[in-house]
Enzyme design. Sequence first.
Site, PDB file in Angstrom:
ATOM      1  CB  ILE A   1     -18.932 -25.108  44.538  1.00 52.38           C
ATOM      2  CG1 ILE A   1     -20.157 -24.264  44.378  1.00 52.38           C
ATOM      3  CG2 ILE A   1     -19.168 -26.490  44.534  1.00 52.38           C
ATOM      4  CD1 ILE A   1     -21.091 -24.665  43.131  1.00 52.38           C
ATOM      5  CD  GLU A   2     -13.360 -23.296  49.193  1.00 51.73           C
ATOM      6  OE1 GLU A   2     -12.591 -23.947  49.965  1.00 51.73           O
ATOM      7  OE2 GLU A   2     -13.784 -22.023  49.163  1.00 51.73           O
ATOM      8  CD  GLN A   3     -20.529 -28.935  47.513  1.00 46.34           C
ATOM      9  OE1 GLN A   3     -21.167 -30.056  47.040  1.00 46.34           O
ATOM     10  NE2 GLN A   3     -20.932 -27.788  47.481  1.00 46.34           N
TER      11      GLN A   3
END
EC number: 3.2.1.-
Length: 367
Positions: free
Chosen positions: A127-129
């Site tokens: 999850i690279e948010q």
Amino acid sequence: MALSDLLELTLLLLLPLLERLSAEDCPCSEASLCRPIRHHRDFEVFVFDVGQKTWKSYDWSQITTVAVFGKYDSELMCYAHSKGARVVLKGDVALKDIINPTFRASWIAQKVALAKAQHMDGINIDIEQEVDCSSPEYEALTALVRETTEGFHREIEGSQVTFDVAWSPKGIDKRCYNYTGIADACDFLFVMSYDEQSQIWSECIAAANAPYNQTLTGYGDYLRMGISPRKLVMGIPWYGYDYICLNLSKDDVCAIAKVPFRGAPCSDAAGHQVPYRVIMKQVNSSVSGSQWNQDQQAPYYNYKDPTGRLHQVWYDNPRSISLKAAFVKHYGLRGIGMWNANCLDYSDDALAREQTEEMWGALRPRL
């Protein structure tokens, strides 16, 4: 219908199907190969695979985990298990949804059921948010990792839950995560020590994808937070960046276009990613040949495209990777891995075979 009600209905319909799939005959030649891997090796070599059949040529003497980021391949699962390596799912989800505990429970149950149905060994949460430090997503993300780990460990013996983090914990790409909490909540962190030019705050110039000193500074930051080195796996890039030079100085400084990213005036988005196999075909016919930057401890080269524009390509090779692998060994990190294993040339060409073997060999830590 409320979102939580819809999720529960979807789960009720999906779980029986997944359970039936799991109960079907094992696709492997031996039923034992469908059983989860239970043992944990001392040194982790974590491989990302994005599809096709190149996995047949990987160096399986080293691999401990394969994260499947392409289409699921039962043949890969069977082969990996025959080599004692785990095969894990990709876990990605919109952060706005995980604030809801019911959603989290449904998402985790679906992932566990899918892993069971496909005879897999865990999940890599990627999850690279963006997350704001004061947002509800900050706590929800840590809860998701903790609950996912609890769910997988409870349902699949020996399973592994990992989480991907940026090269530094210092707010890279506006990701304010509870790094110590997440590290405690999962088996280990995969540190993505690449794309380190995603936010360029100084001169808009081409630079290494993973400069040596900058990379090591990131690990120092994680360790100073109190995260155990045994909770960190170093991720290295098997790809580089190709930049168009607006100007190339006599000292090989390549000025690049200003492409902002998450608040920074410049970024590596001014270039494009190039796999190592393409780089190796291009470097010898380039204007400069392979050069070594002493400050960044990384190779690069310059070339002209058919329109006459000058480009600069920065990449990692066995020399730069070996330096980082030595750091992994010296500081007792959990292991090493790469994005991604498909980037090498697995053809029968003799030179390509030698280059590919050298890249795999560079993962073995030396002091």
